[in-house]
Design an enzyme around this catalytic site. Structure first.
Site, PDB file in Angstrom:
ATOM      1  N   CYS A  72       0.840  -1.201   0.000  1.00  0.00           N
ATOM      2  CA  CYS A  72       0.000   0.000   0.000  1.00  0.00           C
ATOM      3  C   CYS A  72       0.877   1.254   0.000  1.00  0.00           C
ATOM      4  O   CYS A  72       2.031   1.224   0.414  1.00  0.00           O
ATOM      5  CB  CYS A  72      -0.869   0.031   1.241  1.00  0.00           C
ATOM      6  SG  CYS A  72      -1.821  -1.473   1.456  1.00  0.00           S
ATOM      7  N   ARG A  84       2.391   1.441  -5.884  1.00  0.00           N
ATOM      8  CA  ARG A  84       2.595   0.539  -4.752  1.00  0.00           C
ATOM      9  C   ARG A  84       1.393  -0.373  -4.531  1.00  0.00           C
ATOM     10  O   ARG A  84       1.514  -1.429  -3.911  1.00  0.00           O
ATOM     11  CB  ARG A  84       2.841   1.356  -3.477  1.00  0.00           C
ATOM     12  CG  ARG A  84       4.096   2.158  -3.510  1.00  0.00           C
ATOM     13  CD  ARG A  84       4.255   2.888  -2.203  1.00  0.00           C
ATOM     14  NE  ARG A  84       4.482   1.966  -1.116  1.00  0.00           N
ATOM     15  CZ  ARG A  84       5.671   1.577  -0.702  1.00  0.00           C
ATOM     16  NH1 ARG A  84       6.741   2.014  -1.294  1.00  0.00           N
ATOM     17  NH2 ARG A  84       5.792   0.730   0.301  1.00  0.00           N
ATOM     18  N   TRP A 141      -3.301  -2.193  -1.547  1.00  0.00           N
ATOM     19  CA  TRP A 141      -3.033  -3.485  -2.168  1.00  0.00           C
ATOM     20  C   TRP A 141      -3.522  -4.487  -1.142  1.00  0.00           C
ATOM     21  O   TRP A 141      -2.896  -4.693  -0.105  1.00  0.00           O
ATOM     22  CB  TRP A 141      -1.538  -3.653  -2.426  1.00  0.00           C
ATOM     23  CG  TRP A 141      -1.198  -4.867  -3.215  1.00  0.00           C
ATOM     24  CD1 TRP A 141      -1.195  -4.995  -4.575  1.00  0.00           C
ATOM     25  CD2 TRP A 141      -0.792  -6.145  -2.707  1.00  0.00           C
ATOM     26  NE1 TRP A 141      -0.830  -6.272  -4.932  1.00  0.00           N
ATOM     27  CE2 TRP A 141      -0.573  -6.994  -3.820  1.00  0.00           C
ATOM     28  CE3 TRP A 141      -0.595  -6.670  -1.424  1.00  0.00           C
ATOM     29  CZ2 TRP A 141      -0.169  -8.325  -3.693  1.00  0.00           C
ATOM     30  CZ3 TRP A 141      -0.197  -7.996  -1.292  1.00  0.00           C
ATOM     31  CH2 TRP A 141       0.016  -8.807  -2.421  1.00  0.00           C
ATOM     32  N   ASN A 147       0.217   0.597   5.932  1.00  0.00           N
ATOM     33  CA  ASN A 147       0.824  -0.341   4.998  1.00  0.00           C
ATOM     34  C   ASN A 147       1.495  -1.411   5.838  1.00  0.00           C
ATOM     35  O   ASN A 147       2.223  -1.094   6.779  1.00  0.00           O
ATOM     36  CB  ASN A 147       1.864   0.368   4.134  1.00  0.00           C
ATOM     37  CG  ASN A 147       2.719  -0.616   3.355  1.00  0.00           C
ATOM     38  OD1 ASN A 147       2.241  -1.665   2.934  1.00  0.00           O
ATOM     39  ND2 ASN A 147       3.982  -0.278   3.164  1.00  0.00           N
ATOM     40  N   GLY A 148       1.252  -2.689   5.504  1.00  0.00           N
ATOM     41  CA  GLY A 148       1.875  -3.772   6.253  1.00  0.00           C
ATOM     42  C   GLY A 148       0.835  -4.795   6.658  1.00  0.00           C
ATOM     43  O   GLY A 148      -0.282  -4.793   6.139  1.00  0.00           O
ATOM     44  N   GLU A 202      13.957 -13.930 -17.172  1.00  0.00           N
ATOM     45  CA  GLU A 202      13.453 -12.567 -17.037  1.00  0.00           C
ATOM     46  C   GLU A 202      12.506 -12.210 -18.188  1.00  0.00           C
ATOM     47  O   GLU A 202      11.477 -11.569 -17.983  1.00  0.00           O
ATOM     48  CB  GLU A 202      14.633 -11.584 -16.971  1.00  0.00           C
ATOM     49  CG  GLU A 202      14.248 -10.121 -16.903  1.00  0.00           C
ATOM     50  CD  GLU A 202      13.400  -9.742 -15.695  1.00  0.00           C
ATOM     51  OE1 GLU A 202      13.309 -10.512 -14.727  1.00  0.00           O
ATOM     52  OE2 GLU A 202      12.804  -8.647 -15.734  1.00  0.00           O
ATOM     53  N   LYS A 257       8.738 -11.035 -17.529  1.00  0.00           N
ATOM     54  CA  LYS A 257       8.228  -9.742 -18.003  1.00  0.00           C
ATOM     55  C   LYS A 257       6.952  -9.950 -18.807  1.00  0.00           C
ATOM     56  O   LYS A 257       5.980  -9.242 -18.638  1.00  0.00           O
ATOM     57  CB  LYS A 257       9.311  -9.088 -18.863  1.00  0.00           C
ATOM     58  CG  LYS A 257       9.495  -7.637 -18.778  1.00  0.00           C
ATOM     59  CD  LYS A 257      10.136  -7.035 -17.562  1.00  0.00           C
ATOM     60  CE  LYS A 257       9.720  -7.487 -16.224  1.00  0.00           C
ATOM     61  NZ  LYS A 257      10.583  -7.108 -15.139  1.00  0.00           N
ATOM     62  N   GLU A 290       3.910 -11.198 -16.481  1.00  0.00           N
ATOM     63  CA  GLU A 290       3.385 -10.305 -15.448  1.00  0.00           C
ATOM     64  C   GLU A 290       2.611  -9.110 -16.004  1.00  0.00           C
ATOM     65  O   GLU A 290       1.738  -8.589 -15.340  1.00  0.00           O
ATOM     66  CB  GLU A 290       4.484  -9.840 -14.491  1.00  0.00           C
ATOM     67  CG  GLU A 290       5.479  -8.889 -15.094  1.00  0.00           C
ATOM     68  CD  GLU A 290       6.512  -8.404 -14.087  1.00  0.00           C
ATOM     69  OE1 GLU A 290       6.216  -8.326 -12.897  1.00  0.00           O
ATOM     70  OE2 GLU A 290       7.637  -8.106 -14.525  1.00  0.00           O
ATOM     71  N   HIS A 331      14.340 -32.263 -20.816  1.00  0.00           N
ATOM     72  CA  HIS A 331      13.988 -33.063 -19.639  1.00  0.00           C
ATOM     73  C   HIS A 331      12.551 -32.821 -19.209  1.00  0.00           C
ATOM     74  O   HIS A 331      12.226 -32.972 -18.033  1.00  0.00           O
ATOM     75  CB  HIS A 331      14.974 -32.774 -18.504  1.00  0.00           C
ATOM     76  CG  HIS A 331      16.374 -33.146 -18.871  1.00  0.00           C
ATOM     77  ND1 HIS A 331      16.891 -34.403 -18.651  1.00  0.00           N
ATOM     78  CD2 HIS A 331      17.349 -32.449 -19.502  1.00  0.00           C
ATOM     79  CE1 HIS A 331      18.134 -34.463 -19.113  1.00  0.00           C
ATOM     80  NE2 HIS A 331      18.431 -33.269 -19.632  1.00  0.00           N
ATOM     81  N   LYS A 383       4.436  -2.777  -6.591  1.00  0.00           N
ATOM     82  CA  LYS A 383       5.825  -2.471  -6.896  1.00  0.00           C
ATOM     83  C   LYS A 383       6.772  -2.972  -5.812  1.00  0.00           C
ATOM     84  O   LYS A 383       7.843  -3.474  -6.092  1.00  0.00           O
ATOM     85  CB  LYS A 383       5.979  -0.957  -7.052  1.00  0.00           C
ATOM     86  CG  LYS A 383       7.379  -0.508  -7.419  1.00  0.00           C
ATOM     87  CD  LYS A 383       7.697  -0.855  -8.853  1.00  0.00           C
ATOM     88  CE  LYS A 383       9.093  -0.454  -9.245  1.00  0.00           C
ATOM     89  NZ  LYS A 383       9.525  -1.198 -10.448  1.00  0.00           N
TER      90      LYS A 383
HETATM   91  C1  F6R Z   1       9.109  -7.869 -11.712  1.00  0.00           C
HETATM   92  C2  F6R Z   1       9.417  -7.160 -10.494  1.00  0.00           C
HETATM   93  C3  F6R Z   1       9.530  -7.930  -9.243  1.00  0.00           C
HETATM   94  C4  F6R Z   1      10.634  -7.336  -8.351  1.00  0.00           C
HETATM   95  C5  F6R Z   1      10.632  -8.040  -6.991  1.00  0.00           C
HETATM   96  C6  F6R Z   1      11.766  -7.566  -6.111  1.00  0.00           C
HETATM   97  O1  F6R Z   1       9.092  -7.004 -12.800  1.00  0.00           O
HETATM   98  O2  F6R Z   1       9.547  -5.964 -10.479  1.00  0.00           O
HETATM   99  O3  F6R Z   1       9.748  -9.280  -9.480  1.00  0.00           O
HETATM  100  O4  F6R Z   1      11.850  -7.492  -8.982  1.00  0.00           O
HETATM  101  O5  F6R Z   1       9.414  -7.814  -6.355  1.00  0.00           O
HETATM  102  O6  F6R Z   1      11.681  -6.191  -5.888  1.00  0.00           O
HETATM  103  P1  F6R Z   1      12.903  -5.375  -5.313  1.00  0.00           P
HETATM  104  O7  F6R Z   1      13.949  -5.348  -6.359  1.00  0.00           O
HETATM  105  O8  F6R Z   1      12.356  -4.029  -5.002  1.00  0.00           O
HETATM  106  O9  F6R Z   1      13.378  -6.112  -4.094  1.00  0.00           O
END
Ligand code: F6R
Length: 614
Positions: free
Chosen positions: A2, A27, A80, A106-107, A487, A491, A494, A510, A609
């Site tokens: 949040c 967030r 969130w 938040n939390g 990755e 990408k 998500e 495998h 985020k």
């Molecule tokens: C994917 C993404 C997440 C973050 C993960 C770690 O695009 O952004 O997988 O990489 O939540 O976040 P940080 O780097 O802030 O610890």
């Protein structure tokens, strides 16, 4: 998770809360709300106006514009959801039985069920399903005319994680913030003050912030903030100056933050190197200033991260082993924290976290520290929890990343890990001066080469649109291409919600190859590397199963002509440079698929985020 914001000052609070919430929306964006202590009108007592929306911040803003509360003290929240669906009732702010105390959070309050039962038995009523609602009721329980004392008493009862902004209509000149295991900053303006989950929310207003420590409370009055512990002991907090600017936190003409941030990759790469590399390849980190002797004693390297940052860790693992000859392992921080880790005084613990606030990564850092290892945080956020808790920090200097999917910061993480590997290789005498200079030249050429890929945005869009009809994708790579493939798949899935998985070329046979047919395309990382020929063989195996193949190949390499369905030709560069260029291409590919499918790329469903809860 949040986003929270609080304001106390001489200006109207509502427009500031609205603006800040828009900036915090990355967030969390399930629902939103604000509470503003309205100026008393003649003959009327002070009243608090609460406005909520069970949708995104824009809907809240529409409601506020239609009916703007007027007051100089207020709090806001973008949610969130953790406890309870994103409904109007569950949206923050939450209040007590008398409607005098207002709280945004938040939390996660881990012991909320027992606290709620206790408070219900005492007659408190809880309309929402949230854990947060126990906070205003607990404060109400302890309130004997001193709001701050009641907040402290309430917080002593709470376990878990919280960043809170709160006020009481009985104290019109007091805004209170508190944190435990979740980030919170206090912004210092000209006779006005802010409380926010992160700096991005308040950069248009101030660049001076106090970063609250764990278990600290900030009592903000028109005279400024006073920080203390839950026991009331005064804390002297450091003022941090932030170098991000407002333009960086705006879309600047791009349709999405994600696209803008991908287009900032060249700068992100350059900034991660700036001031750290001498011409002969010697590396220095200002905020991780350890002696050669200390680094020489490092016997193994543990790299911790989650999601995209874990992929950066995997890239780091490869290069540290390769260049420095030191055993290195990349670990999923959420798994590491529940194992019996074999780290010790000779381990260098590298935590990779853009936000610096990822809960699992922080716990794993603390555990490694407890075992006595030297630690460094590679992070984008100055004075973030990871940066504060580790022995040193390597800052990315990428500017704010607002798009929920990490893009430019992955590249900056990767460059930072290359520099760390080079430093370790140097102190261990594993790299010749000549090779070091060669590597430095390659790295310095990268921003220009990244611009070359960005200039091919249209070409990538064409490819993405052609492939956007498929519902499944396999990404495959070997060596450094393996984390790149993982990755690429992350990408795509998500932001577009299209199923995608990443595999190593070797693992394909495998099991995963069973999935392939003419409706299951493969993105194959076949740029020049020690294992390129093996990948070429893998692509033959894929093509033999009729899978459409997009192959990333090096200019001049014709080994997949007529085999892959589409070739994307990359410049001939060092393998470590390919990692960067291939990643930018795959980010753009995922972006364009998602846009073609009409998805909200900056705010993908179910994501946030910064994952500040476990
Ligand atoms: C994917 C993404 C997440 C973050 C993960 C770690 O695009 O952004 O997988 O990489 O939540 O976040 P940080 O780097 O802030 O610890």
């Amino acid at each position: 998770m949040c986003g929270i914001i609080g304001y106390l000052g001489g200006r109207e609070a509502t427009p500031i809360l609205m603006e800040s919430l828009k900036r915090l929306e990355y967030r969390g964006y399930d629902s939103a709300g604000v509470a503003v202590l309205e100026e008393p009108r003649q003959g009327h007592a002070t009243r608090t106006s609460v406005t909520k929306s069970e949708a995104k911040v824009d809907t809240l803003v529409e409601k506020l514009e239609a009916n703007m509360p007027s007051g100089k003290l207020g709090i806001g929240h973008t949610r969130w959801a953790t406890h309870g669906k994103p409904t109007y009732i569950n949206a923050h702010p939450h209040t007590d039985c008398k409607g005098k105390i207002f709280v945004v959070h938040n939390g996660i309050i881990e012991n909320f069920a027992e606290l709620k039962a206790e408070l219900e038995a005492e007659g408190h009523e809880f309309p929402s399903e949230t854990d947060t609602e126990v906070v205003p009721h607990l404060i109400e329980k302890y309130y004997k005319g001193d709001f701050l004392a009641a907040v402290r008493a309430a917080l002593k009862r709470i376990h878990g994680a919280y960043a809170l902004a709160m006020f009481s209509s009985e104290d019109p000149e007091l805004l209170v913030g508190a944190r435990l295991n979740a980030p919170l900053v206090v912004g210092l303006g000209e006779s006005e003050y802010y409380i926010a989950s992160d700096i991005t929310a308040i950069i248009p207003y101030t660049k001076r912030v106090l970063v609250l420590g764990e278990g600290e409370v900030a009592a903000v009055t028109p005279l400024g903030p006073e920080v203390s512990t839950l026991d009331g002991v005064t804390v002297k907090s450091k003022i941090v100056h932030v170098d991000w600017d407002v333009a960086q936190a705006q879309k600047g003409g791009y349709p999405h933050f994600m696209l803008k941030e991908i287009h900032e990759s060249d700068e992100a790469v350059a900034n991660a190197m700036r001031g750290r590399l001498s011409d002969d390849g010697a590396v220095s980190f200002r905020e991780f200033d350890v002696s050669d002797e200390q680094l020489k004693s490092v016997k193994d390297v543990l790299l911790l991260g989650m999601g995209t940052s874990l992929h950066a860790a995997m890239i780091g693992e490869y290069v540290i082993e390769d260049w420095a000859g030191i055993p290195a392992r990349a670990e999923d921080a959420s798994e590491f924290r529940y194992r019996r880790p074999t780290v010790g005084k000779d381990t260098l613990d590298v935590v990779i976290t853009q936000s610096g606030e990822t809960a699992d990564t922080l716990v794993a850092l603390h555990q490694a520290k407890e075992r006595g290892s030297l630690s460094v945080a590679v992070t984008n956020v100055i004075a973030s929890s990871a940066a504060r808790d580790a022995d040193g920090a390597i800052y990315l200097h990428s500017g704010p990343e607002i798009g929920v999917a990490s893009t430019k910061t992955l590249l900056a993480h990767t460059i930072s890990l290359y520099l760390l590997a080079l430093r370790l290789a140097t102190v261990n005498g594993r790299v010749s001066l000549e090779r070091r200079q060669e590597l430095v030249e390659s790295l310095r050429a990268l921003p220009e080469q990244v611009r070359g890929i960005l200039a091919r945005d249209e070409e990538i869009r064409g490819l993405a649109e052609k492939y956007s009809k498929y519902g499944d994708f396999m990404y495959a790579g070997r060596g450094l291409g393996f984390p790149v493939a993982l990755e690429g798949a992350l990408k795509l899935k998500e932001i577009s919600y299209v199923h995608a998985e990443g595999t190593s070329g070797g693992l394909l046979k495998h099991g995963p190859i069973a999935l392939l047919d003419d409706q299951f395309p493969v993105v194959a990382i076949c740029t020049a590397s020690a294992t390129k020929d093996k990948m070429v063989s893998n692509v033959h195996e894929m093509a033999a199963r009729n899978a459409p193949v997009i192959a990333l190949v090096t200019d001049g390499d014709h080994s997949l002509d007529g085999v892959a369905t589409d070739l994307f030709v990359m410049p001939a560069v060092e393998e470590v440079s390919s990692v960067i260029l291939d990643t930018v291409m795959l980010q753009l590919f995922a972006y364009h698929v998602a846009v073609k499918l009409g998805q909200n790329v900056d705010q993908p469903r179910n994501l946030a985020k910064s994952v500040t809860v476990e």
